[in-house]
Design an enzyme around this catalytic site. Structure first.
Site, PDB file in Angstrom:
ATOM      1  CE  LYS A 110     -35.855 -33.549 -51.903  1.00 54.29           C
ATOM      2  NZ  LYS A 110     -36.797 -33.232 -50.819  1.00 54.29           N
ATOM      3  CG  ASN A 111     -38.932 -31.036 -52.946  1.00 57.76           C
ATOM      4  OD1 ASN A 111     -38.692 -32.103 -52.370  1.00 57.76           O
ATOM      5  ND2 ASN A 111     -38.315 -29.909 -52.653  1.00 57.76           N
ATOM      6  NE  ARG A 169     -40.986 -31.539 -40.557  1.00 53.25           N
ATOM      7  CZ  ARG A 169     -42.049 -30.948 -41.014  1.00 53.25           C
ATOM      8  NH1 ARG A 169     -42.225 -30.812 -42.304  1.00 53.25           N
ATOM      9  NH2 ARG A 169     -42.964 -30.467 -40.215  1.00 53.25           N
ATOM     10  CG  ASP A 213     -36.388 -30.429 -40.537  1.00 57.39           C
ATOM     11  OD1 ASP A 213     -36.270 -29.267 -40.115  1.00 57.39           O
ATOM     12  OD2 ASP A 213     -36.742 -30.688 -41.691  1.00 57.39           O
ATOM     13  CG  ASP A 255     -35.186 -26.007 -51.423  1.00 54.89           C
ATOM     14  OD1 ASP A 255     -35.070 -26.903 -50.599  1.00 54.89           O
ATOM     15  OD2 ASP A 255     -36.259 -25.428 -51.657  1.00 54.89           O
TER      16      ASP A 255
END
Ligand code: EPU
Length: 427
Positions: free
Chosen positions: A31-32, A101, A125, A313
């Site tokens: 994803k990142n 974000r 957040d 993470d």
């Protein structure tokens, strides 16, 4: 974009005590990385084809943002096509930035190619205060100017000029924004104390395939020689090391033997050594990594750090393993101030955890107990799912849409390994 994502429907994940796990699971592209490659496509006109793009909410939202700018976006399976026009509307509106974000990474490419960008200021957040001062200061050193009003940052640059930028901290997002801005700047940019994550190296490989001249990505010093123009390319996204870690942690919880196909052990060395210290057996295979576990994990102490340290993470996954380990572990969170908020949910499941500031003391308990809990964010939500694998009875994870932001099919994948996990519509 097509919408084949379970996030559209279910809001609950139901987990029952399960294990041992067995079989093979394949991780998606990261994803990142995918989100940043999508932003980087703004740097050139033409058709981009990205492979191994996860079908997750964040990718759809980045797709919506690019569509609003005028980019044609289409995802079929894990192939994402981006048709970037000659000019775009260089704006990221509040509604989209507020939702994700990571949208801030359009700032660098928009300034680099079009010399103007209007981007909503991202708020804080679940992890707390999340400033973007390093993004802006770095871009200013390349010659951009910024004004802020009515919640928007307006950036301008007649042309960007290469410069030496020393980041006060190896921020992933700031490194990416600078990298994407610098590829079309005049002259040479050197980013020092750059983030070293594998996703940065993937972005640099993508940019170089487009015709950029980026050297040293993956190390602390990245050198970028500006070029006049870039072209659209085809690229395969680097595998998701966080998703891989999630399945490894699931095996650590529930026991069993699983091959995590696509996992790149060289991208997760520090994590693997911690998991081995915790008693997991890990070995590379031709396609990825094999992980085997039986019995309780051993307690360890650990601290999160920028890459190549133990990533923040992974932290909720590791705390969850420690919650059922055979002793006391101390976890120090060095990257995000507010990333222990999910701990109250684990405590609802019977975990014995005391969090104070950046530290959490985790005393392993004999058993967790299934309970209704809430996923506060992507990774903490995944951690609650794996906690449910060893909890007595049933765990119902609410706000599961958070989990679906980052995992294409965590439920289907864990179920394919034998876990008793399913979606459940609330109401
Ligand atoms: N920071 C500043 N000023 C800045 C930028 C960052 O003070 O200008 C601080 C942050 O507040 C934080 C620390 O620096 O305390 C690290 O932030 P960083 O910029 O490195 O993180 P990010 O780019 O915002 C990405 C990932 C996160 C991941 C972090 C750390 C994406 C979309 N997000 O965030 O992933 O945790 O790097 O590795 O790439 C997730 O996938 O669930 C996720 C949160």
């Amino acid at each position: 974009m097509d919408g084949a994502n379970p996030a559209d429907g279910p809001t609950l994940i139901r987990v029952r005590q399960s294990g041992p796990l067995a079989g093979t699971v394949r991780v998606s592209g990261a994803k990142n990385s995918a989100l940043k490659l999508m932003a980087a496509s703004l740097l050139a006109e033409g058709r981009f084809t990205l492979h191994d793009v996860p079908r997750i909410a964040d990718v759809r939202w980045m797709g919506e943002l690019l569509e609003q700018m005028g980019v044609g976006v289409s995802q079929k399976g894990d192939v994402l096509t981006l048709d970037v026009p000659e000019t775009v509307t260089p704006e990221a509106p509040y509604e989209l930035v507020e939702r994700m974000r990571a949208s801030i990474v359009v700032l660098g490419p928009l300034l680099g190619r079009f010399g103007t960008a209007r981007v909503s200021v991202p708020g804080g957040d679940d992890f707390g205060h999340r400033p973007i001062d390093m993004h802006l200061r770095g871009l200013e050193e390349l010659g951009a100017t910024f004004t802020t009003s009515h919640g928007y940052i307006q950036g301008r640059a007649d042309h960007l000029e290469g410069a030496a930028v020393l980041l006060p901290y190896p921020s992933v997002g700031a490194t990416e924004n600078l990298l994407m801005a610098a590829v079309l700047a005049r002259g040479t940019t050197v980013i020092d104390n750059a983030a070293r994550e594998p996703e940065i190296a993937d972005l640099a490989a993508f940019l170089n395939a487009m015709g950029a001249r980026v050297d040293g990505a993956g190390s602390s010093t990245i050198t970028i020689k500006g070029v006049d123009g870039l072209t659209a390319v085809e690229h395969t996204v680097v595998p998701d090391r966080i998703e891989a870690a999630t399945y490894m942690a699931a095996v650590g919880m529930a026991g069993g033997e699983v091959e995590v196909a696509g996992a790149r052990p060289e991208h997760m060395e520090m994590l693997l050594s911690k998991l081995v210290e915790m008693g997991l057996h890990i070995s590379p295979t031709a396609n990825g990594v094999s992980v085997k576990a039986s019995g309780k994990p051993h307690s360890v102490d650990l601290a999160t750090l920028p890459y190549p340290g133990v990533a923040t993470d992974y932290q909720p996954l590791l705390v969850t393993l420690l919650a059922v380990a055979d002793g006391v572990g101390i976890v120090t969170e060095n990257v995000f101030g507010g990333r222990f908020r999910y701990i109250d949910e684990l405590v609802r499941m019977g975990a014995d955890i005391r969090a104070e500031g950046h530290h959490a003391v985790i005393r392993g308990v004999a058993a967790l107990s299934g309970a209704p809990v809430r996923a506060p964010d992507i990774r903490a939500g995944a951690a609650l799912v794996i906690a449910g694998l060893v909890a007595d009875g049933e765990t119902l994870i609410g706000d599961a849409h958070h989990v679906e932001r980052g995992y294409q099919d965590i439920v289907g994948n864990l179920a394919s390994l034998g876990a008793d996990v399913s979606y459940s519509v609330s109401g």
